[in-house]
Design a protein around this motif. Structure first.
Motif, short mmCIF file in Angstrom:
data_model
loop_
_atom_site.label_atom_id
_atom_site.label_comp_id
_atom_site.label_asym_id
_atom_site.label_seq_id
_atom_site.Cartn_x
_atom_site.Cartn_y
_atom_site.Cartn_z
N TYR A 189 0.84 -1.20 0.00
CA TYR A 189 0.00 0.00 0.00
C TYR A 189 0.87 1.26 0.00
CZ TYR A 189 -3.13 3.61 1.77
OH TYR A 189 -3.82 4.79 1.95
N GLU A 190 1.85 1.29 0.91
CA GLU A 190 2.72 2.47 1.03
C GLU A 190 3.57 2.68 -0.22
OE1 GLU A 190 4.81 1.86 4.72
OE2 GLU A 190 3.07 2.48 5.92
N ALA A 191 3.89 1.61 -0.93
CA ALA A 191 4.68 1.72 -2.16
C ALA A 191 3.82 2.01 -3.38
CB ALA A 191 5.49 0.44 -2.37
N GLY A 192 2.50 2.06 -3.20
CA GLY A 192 1.61 2.40 -4.30
C GLY A 192 1.19 1.24 -5.18
N TYR A 193 1.44 0.01 -4.73
CA TYR A 193 1.06 -1.16 -5.53
C TYR A 193 -0.40 -1.53 -5.37
CZ TYR A 193 5.93 -1.90 -6.68
OH TYR A 193 7.19 -1.74 -7.17
N LEU A 194 -1.03 -1.08 -4.30
CA LEU A 194 -2.45 -1.37 -4.10
C LEU A 194 -3.12 -0.24 -3.33
CD1 LEU A 194 -3.09 -2.41 -0.94
CD2 LEU A 194 -1.92 -4.42 -1.77
N THR A 195 -4.43 -0.21 -3.47
CA THR A 195 -5.26 0.68 -2.66
C THR A 195 -6.28 -0.21 -1.96
OG1 THR A 195 -6.81 1.07 -4.48
CG2 THR A 195 -5.01 2.66 -4.21
N ARG A 196 -6.83 0.30 -0.88
CA ARG A 196 -7.83 -0.48 -0.18
C ARG A 196 -9.06 0.38 0.09
NH1 ARG A 196 -3.66 -1.61 4.62
NH2 ARG A 196 -2.96 0.53 4.76
N GLU A 197 -10.18 -0.28 0.04
CA GLU A 197 -11.46 0.39 0.29
C GLU A 197 -12.18 -0.43 1.36
OE1 GLU A 197 -15.65 1.34 -2.06
OE2 GLU A 197 -14.05 0.24 -3.06
N ARG A 198 -12.65 0.26 2.36
CA ARG A 198 -13.37 -0.40 3.44
C ARG A 198 -14.82 -0.58 3.02
NH1 ARG A 198 -11.54 -3.26 7.68
NH2 ARG A 198 -12.89 -3.06 9.45
N LEU B 272 -5.39 -3.36 -7.28
CA LEU B 272 -3.97 -3.33 -7.60
C LEU B 272 -3.69 -2.28 -8.65
CD1 LEU B 272 -3.12 -7.13 -7.80
CD2 LEU B 272 -2.87 -5.58 -5.86
N ASN B 273 -2.58 -1.62 -8.53
CA ASN B 273 -2.09 -0.68 -9.54
C ASN B 273 -1.19 -1.50 -10.46
OD1 ASN B 273 -0.97 1.28 -11.10
ND2 ASN B 273 -0.13 2.48 -9.41
N LEU B 274 -1.78 -2.15 -11.44
CA LEU B 274 -1.06 -3.10 -12.30
C LEU B 274 -0.05 -2.44 -13.22
CD1 LEU B 274 -4.00 -5.53 -13.11
CD2 LEU B 274 -2.13 -5.86 -11.48
N ASP B 275 -0.11 -1.12 -13.35
CA ASP B 275 0.86 -0.41 -14.17
C ASP B 275 2.13 -0.07 -13.38
OD1 ASP B 275 -0.79 -0.45 -16.41
OD2 ASP B 275 -1.81 1.39 -15.78
N THR C 219 16.99 -4.53 -12.10
CA THR C 219 17.02 -5.42 -13.27
C THR C 219 15.64 -5.64 -13.86
OG1 THR C 219 16.93 -7.37 -11.84
CG2 THR C 219 19.12 -6.63 -12.55
N GLU C 220 14.59 -5.38 -13.07
CA GLU C 220 13.22 -5.51 -13.58
C GLU C 220 12.54 -4.16 -13.77
OE1 GLU C 220 13.85 -7.29 -10.47
OE2 GLU C 220 14.61 -8.99 -11.61
N ALA C 221 13.26 -3.09 -13.51
CA ALA C 221 12.68 -1.75 -13.64
C ALA C 221 12.10 -1.58 -15.04
CB ALA C 221 13.74 -0.69 -13.37
N GLY C 222 10.96 -0.98 -15.11
CA GLY C 222 10.30 -0.78 -16.39
C GLY C 222 9.30 -1.87 -16.74
N VAL C 223 9.26 -2.94 -15.96
CA VAL C 223 8.32 -4.03 -16.21
C VAL C 223 7.15 -3.89 -15.23
CG1 VAL C 223 8.00 -6.53 -16.23
CG2 VAL C 223 10.20 -5.55 -16.92
N PRO C 224 5.92 -3.80 -15.74
CA PRO C 224 4.77 -3.64 -14.84
C PRO C 224 4.47 -4.93 -14.08
CG PRO C 224 4.03 -3.86 -17.10
CD PRO C 224 5.53 -3.81 -17.15
N ILE C 225 3.91 -4.79 -12.89
CA ILE C 225 3.59 -5.97 -12.08
C ILE C 225 2.49 -6.81 -12.71
CG2 ILE C 225 4.40 -4.97 -9.91
CD1 ILE C 225 1.36 -4.61 -9.20
N SER C 226 1.79 -6.25 -13.68
CA SER C 226 0.75 -7.03 -14.37
C SER C 226 1.35 -8.27 -15.04
CB SER C 226 0.01 -6.18 -15.39
OG SER C 226 0.91 -5.71 -16.39
N VAL C 227 2.62 -8.20 -15.42
CA VAL C 227 3.28 -9.35 -16.02
C VAL C 227 3.28 -10.52 -15.03
CG1 VAL C 227 5.48 -10.22 -16.90
CG2 VAL C 227 4.69 -7.95 -17.56
#
Length: 136
Positions: free
Chosen positions: A62-71, A80-83, A90-98
């Motif tokens: 959450y703090e790194a911006g990979y996800l948000t949460r809604e109560r 998830l912020n898939l972008d 070494t993986e910079a530039g690759v989205p977590i959606s991969v």
């Protein structure tokens, strides 16, 4: 003496390492990708970590911006912020959606399908197919 026969490499020793390719952070991310309404206790149980550790990992993500949460009522729903891209250089530039796509949207092919299964059927989550914790 070192045994370099081909069979020696195939037999794990009693002191074999228990490392895995995916970190707990990656596994938590994948569990949330599979079920955005997943509970912490379910994440912890499927990965083999404590509920507190799962909470800390979700906080990190959450703090790194990979996800948000809604109560929603008494539960959380995650998005998830898939972008968002991997952190390591070494993986910079690759989205977590991969990563999430590999484990959430893969389809069975005749090559990796199980006997009696039809190609094209979705692969069940890792927790039902593989034993992730070798200590049990």
């Amino acid at each position: 003496m070192f045994d370099d026969s081909p069979l020696a490499a195939d037999v794990p020793s009693a002191a074999a390492s228990t490392w895995t390719f995916l970190t707990h952070h990656a596994r938590v991310l994948i569990e949330i990708a599979r079920d955005p309404g997943v509970r912490m206790r379910d994440i912890a149980a499927s990965i083999g970590i404590t509920e507190r550790t799962a909470q800390n990992i979700v906080r990190d993500l959450y703090e790194a911006g990979y996800l948000t949460r809604e109560r929603i009522g008494r539960r959380n729903r995650y998005s998830l912020n898939l972008d968002r891209q991997f952190r390591y250089r070494t993986e910079a530039g690759v989205p977590i959606s991969v990563l999430t796509d590999i484990f959430t949207q893969r389809e069975l092919s005749p090559r990796n399908g199980q006997p009696g299964e039809t190609p094209g059927k979705a692969i069940p989550p890792l927790r039902t197919r593989f034993r992730l914790d070798d200590s049990r």
